[in-house]
Design an enzyme around this catalytic site. Structure first.
Site, PDB file in Angstrom:
ATOM      1  N   HIS A 234     -33.948 -61.169  68.591  1.00  0.00           N
ATOM      2  CA  HIS A 234     -33.072 -62.354  68.559  1.00  0.00           C
ATOM      3  C   HIS A 234     -32.381 -62.475  69.914  1.00  0.00           C
ATOM      4  O   HIS A 234     -31.241 -62.085  70.092  1.00  0.00           O
ATOM      5  CB  HIS A 234     -32.054 -62.186  67.429  1.00  0.00           C
ATOM      6  CG  HIS A 234     -31.125 -63.356  67.295  1.00  0.00           C
ATOM      7  ND1 HIS A 234     -31.554 -64.654  67.238  1.00  0.00           N
ATOM      8  CD2 HIS A 234     -29.768 -63.395  67.174  1.00  0.00           C
ATOM      9  CE1 HIS A 234     -30.507 -65.453  67.097  1.00  0.00           C
ATOM     10  NE2 HIS A 234     -29.408 -64.724  67.071  1.00  0.00           N
TER      11      HIS A 234
ATOM     12  N   VAL B 284     -19.103 -67.585  60.064  1.00  0.00           N
ATOM     13  CA  VAL B 284     -20.454 -67.340  59.528  1.00  0.00           C
ATOM     14  C   VAL B 284     -20.366 -66.813  58.090  1.00  0.00           C
ATOM     15  O   VAL B 284     -21.054 -67.298  57.183  1.00  0.00           O
ATOM     16  CB  VAL B 284     -21.228 -66.336  60.416  1.00  0.00           C
ATOM     17  CG1 VAL B 284     -22.589 -66.030  59.822  1.00  0.00           C
ATOM     18  CG2 VAL B 284     -21.394 -66.884  61.827  1.00  0.00           C
TER      19      VAL B 284
ATOM     20  N   ASP C 237     -12.672 -59.103  54.305  1.00  0.00           N
ATOM     21  CA  ASP C 237     -12.325 -59.121  55.733  1.00  0.00           C
ATOM     22  C   ASP C 237     -11.187 -58.134  55.968  1.00  0.00           C
ATOM     23  O   ASP C 237     -10.467 -57.779  55.030  1.00  0.00           O
ATOM     24  CB  ASP C 237     -11.906 -60.534  56.155  1.00  0.00           C
ATOM     25  CG  ASP C 237     -12.082 -60.750  57.645  1.00  0.00           C
ATOM     26  OD1 ASP C 237     -13.063 -61.404  58.039  1.00  0.00           O
ATOM     27  OD2 ASP C 237     -11.236 -60.249  58.432  1.00  0.00           O
TER      28      ASP C 237
ATOM     29  N   ASP D 274     -33.663 -68.862  64.177  1.00  0.00           N
ATOM     30  CA  ASP D 274     -34.375 -69.268  65.394  1.00  0.00           C
ATOM     31  C   ASP D 274     -35.496 -70.253  65.057  1.00  0.00           C
ATOM     32  O   ASP D 274     -35.722 -71.231  65.779  1.00  0.00           O
ATOM     33  CB  ASP D 274     -34.949 -68.031  66.104  1.00  0.00           C
ATOM     34  CG  ASP D 274     -33.843 -67.104  66.608  1.00  0.00           C
ATOM     35  OD1 ASP D 274     -32.772 -67.628  66.982  1.00  0.00           O
ATOM     36  OD2 ASP D 274     -34.034 -65.879  66.621  1.00  0.00           O
TER      37      ASP D 274
ATOM     38  N   ALA E 127     -15.067 -62.594  56.930  1.00  0.00           N
ATOM     39  CA  ALA E 127     -14.753 -63.931  56.409  1.00  0.00           C
ATOM     40  C   ALA E 127     -14.491 -64.909  57.546  1.00  0.00           C
ATOM     41  O   ALA E 127     -13.723 -65.856  57.411  1.00  0.00           O
ATOM     42  CB  ALA E 127     -13.554 -63.869  55.469  1.00  0.00           C
ATOM     43  N   GLY E 128     -15.143 -64.662  58.682  1.00  0.00           N
ATOM     44  CA  GLY E 128     -15.070 -65.633  59.786  1.00  0.00           C
ATOM     45  C   GLY E 128     -15.936 -66.837  59.444  1.00  0.00           C
ATOM     46  O   GLY E 128     -16.321 -67.036  58.287  1.00  0.00           O
TER      47      GLY E 128
ATOM     48  N   ARG F  74     -34.029 -73.661  64.404  1.00  0.00           N
ATOM     49  CA  ARG F  74     -33.711 -74.399  65.652  1.00  0.00           C
ATOM     50  C   ARG F  74     -34.979 -75.017  66.229  1.00  0.00           C
ATOM     51  O   ARG F  74     -35.001 -76.193  66.608  1.00  0.00           O
ATOM     52  CB  ARG F  74     -33.077 -73.439  66.670  1.00  0.00           C
ATOM     53  CG  ARG F  74     -31.669 -73.083  66.284  1.00  0.00           C
ATOM     54  CD  ARG F  74     -30.962 -72.222  67.306  1.00  0.00           C
ATOM     55  NE  ARG F  74     -29.582 -72.040  66.879  1.00  0.00           N
ATOM     56  CZ  ARG F  74     -28.909 -70.902  66.955  1.00  0.00           C
ATOM     57  NH1 ARG F  74     -29.464 -69.829  67.482  1.00  0.00           N
ATOM     58  NH2 ARG F  74     -27.670 -70.836  66.522  1.00  0.00           N
TER      59      ARG F  74
ATOM     60  N   VAL G 237     -26.102 -59.728  60.056  1.00  0.00           N
ATOM     61  CA  VAL G 237     -26.008 -60.980  60.821  1.00  0.00           C
ATOM     62  C   VAL G 237     -25.306 -60.719  62.162  1.00  0.00           C
ATOM     63  O   VAL G 237     -25.445 -61.472  63.110  1.00  0.00           O
ATOM     64  CB  VAL G 237     -25.247 -62.066  60.009  1.00  0.00           C
ATOM     65  CG1 VAL G 237     -25.150 -63.370  60.766  1.00  0.00           C
ATOM     66  CG2 VAL G 237     -25.929 -62.312  58.656  1.00  0.00           C
ATOM     67  N   SER G 238     -24.566 -59.616  62.248  1.00  0.00           N
ATOM     68  CA  SER G 238     -23.789 -59.300  63.457  1.00  0.00           C
ATOM     69  C   SER G 238     -24.709 -59.103  64.661  1.00  0.00           C
ATOM     70  O   SER G 238     -25.840 -58.642  64.522  1.00  0.00           O
ATOM     71  CB  SER G 238     -22.991 -58.008  63.239  1.00  0.00           C
ATOM     72  OG  SER G 238     -22.365 -58.026  61.980  1.00  0.00           O
ATOM     73  N   ASN G 239     -24.193 -59.400  65.823  1.00  0.00           N
ATOM     74  CA  ASN G 239     -24.958 -59.264  67.069  1.00  0.00           C
ATOM     75  C   ASN G 239     -24.538 -58.036  67.869  1.00  0.00           C
ATOM     76  O   ASN G 239     -23.401 -57.585  67.740  1.00  0.00           O
ATOM     77  CB  ASN G 239     -24.745 -60.516  67.924  1.00  0.00           C
ATOM     78  CG  ASN G 239     -25.766 -61.586  67.596  1.00  0.00           C
ATOM     79  OD1 ASN G 239     -26.933 -61.301  67.386  1.00  0.00           O
ATOM     80  ND2 ASN G 239     -25.311 -62.831  67.551  1.00  0.00           N
TER      81      ASN G 239
ATOM     82  N   ARG H  54     -25.654 -61.669  73.868  1.00  0.00           N
ATOM     83  CA  ARG H  54     -25.404 -60.986  72.589  1.00  0.00           C
ATOM     84  C   ARG H  54     -25.275 -59.480  72.824  1.00  0.00           C
ATOM     85  O   ARG H  54     -24.481 -58.810  72.159  1.00  0.00           O
ATOM     86  CB  ARG H  54     -26.546 -61.271  71.606  1.00  0.00           C
ATOM     87  CG  ARG H  54     -26.655 -62.745  71.207  1.00  0.00           C
ATOM     88  CD  ARG H  54     -27.799 -62.947  70.232  1.00  0.00           C
ATOM     89  NE  ARG H  54     -27.982 -64.328  69.854  1.00  0.00           N
ATOM     90  CZ  ARG H  54     -28.827 -65.169  70.446  1.00  0.00           C
ATOM     91  NH1 ARG H  54     -29.552 -64.772  71.470  1.00  0.00           N
ATOM     92  NH2 ARG H  54     -28.935 -66.413  70.032  1.00  0.00           N
TER      93      ARG H  54
HETATM   94  C1  LMR Z   1     -26.827 -67.523  67.177  1.00  0.00           C
HETATM   95  O1  LMR Z   1     -27.983 -67.454  67.598  1.00  0.00           O
HETATM   96  O2  LMR Z   1     -26.269 -68.587  66.916  1.00  0.00           O
HETATM   97  C2  LMR Z   1     -26.063 -66.253  66.949  1.00  0.00           C
HETATM   98  O3  LMR Z   1     -26.829 -65.137  67.290  1.00  0.00           O
HETATM   99  C3  LMR Z   1     -24.761 -66.250  67.655  1.00  0.00           C
HETATM  100  C4  LMR Z   1     -24.887 -66.299  69.153  1.00  0.00           C
HETATM  101  O4  LMR Z   1     -23.991 -65.764  69.817  1.00  0.00           O
HETATM  102  O5  LMR Z   1     -25.816 -66.895  69.700  1.00  0.00           O
END
Ligand code: LMR
Length: 309
Positions: A175, A11, A32, A148, A8-9, A151, A118-120, A88
């Site tokens: 990623h 993201v 969480d 990505d 529950a952060g 963006r 979603v975790s890195n 990451r």
């Molecule tokens: C992102 O691309 O925003 C995520 O993977 C978080 C990060 O640390 O870049």
């Protein structure tokens, strides 16, 4: 449709909020380990319902997976975000154990769920969730390609002074800095992007996209959340509404693109069963070489994970 968001952060809470206000699920459980945080954020989202006019029930849970039982989709955002100066991959030591234990709980309480990681480090955490869950690969995937690509599309929209809605693009690979944006498959309202922008400017946008997450970490001192949380929610929507959307998604490759046993972002069709189909593009030699570099990098980090066990 019941969706659980673990973590529950920023993201996770953003994802839960989008799922609720867009009524993508009937019930969203936010979980969480920090006492009261998920309950508080779920209550806050629920109190927004009369303002934003939705009826998705949002429920919080402090590490009680019984509340998540029978979830159709589980989004795992747990783990540490990176800090300035970190890659990451630096998060693997901490996040691998977290993702493993979360996945074990998910399997126990929601054995038929589709898992979105979603975790890195994203690709390797997808690997972790896949080997822990033993679910078919079509039900364990990572969210990064949509982020990505978003963006890349946002930077292009800005440069061309057009709506981001009109920019379509595919981005493949891991990623990280080895991700592979594909200008040949990028269009602006159907027009190939290369007809609208010079090579130098496009190359600069591609480079900015590759380091897009790091740019935000530098600005904020922590990782991004609005776009990542929304991207994960968009994947849930494609599954929940069986939209058969075409998105780049991280999945275990089993021979596609001549790559085996590696978790990489590739275009897929996303529907009610999870990944309905992996789409194989006819990459040219230059694009294929970039994808191989990305494969090499992800495989290196997968080996780090194997050696942690
Ligand atoms: C992102 O691309 O925003 C995520 O993977 C978080 C990060 O640390 O870049």
């Amino acid at each position: 449709m019941k969706v659980t968001v673990v973590g529950a952060g920023n993201v996770g809470a953003t994802c839960a909020d989008v799922l609720a206000y867009r009524e993508i699920a009937n019930e969203v459980v936010l979980l969480d380990i920090k006492e009261g945080v998920a309950e508080g954020k779920a209550l806050d989202i629920w109190q927004k319902a009369p303002i934003n006019l939705y009826d998705t029930r949002t429920v919080g849970s402090t590490n009680d997976y019984a509340k998540t039982a029978g979830s159709d989709v589980v989004v795992i955002t747990s783990g540490l975000p990176r800090k300035p100066g970190m890659t990451r991959d630096d998060l693997i030591q901490t996040n691998a154990g977290i993702v493993k234990s979360v996945t074990e709980n998910v399997v126990k309480h929601s054995p038929d769920a589709i898992i979105i990681i979603v975790s890195n480090p994203l690709d390797v955490m997808t690997y972790q969730a896949h080997i822990t869950s033993k679910f078919p690969r079509t039900r364990v995937m990572g969210m990064a390609g949509i982020l990505d690509t978003a963006r890349y599309r946002a930077f292009l929209a800005e440069a061309l002074n057009v709506s981001p809605k009109d920019i379509q693009a595919v981005l493949m690979g891991g990623h990280g800095d080895t991700m592979v944006p594909l200008p040949r498959y990028t269009t602006v309202g159907g027009i190939p992007v290369t007809e609208l922008i010079g090579k130098e400017e496009l190359d600069a946008i591609i480079q900015r996209t590759k380091t897009g997450g790091g740019e935000l970490v530098k600005l904020m001192g922590t990782s991004a959340w609005y776009a990542p949380g929304s991207a994960a929610a968009q994947m849930v929507e494609a599954i929940a509404r069986d939209q058969r959307r075409v998105f780049p998604v991280c999945i275990k490759l089993e021979g596609e693109y001549g790559i085996k046993d590696c978790y990489l972002g590739v275009p897929v069709i996303l529907g009610k069963n999870g990944v309905e189909k992996v789409i194989e593009l006819d990459l040219n030699a230059e694009e294929m070489a970039l994808l191989k570099v990305s494969e090499g990098h992800v495989k290196e980090v997968m080996t780090v994970l194997d050696n942690l066990a």
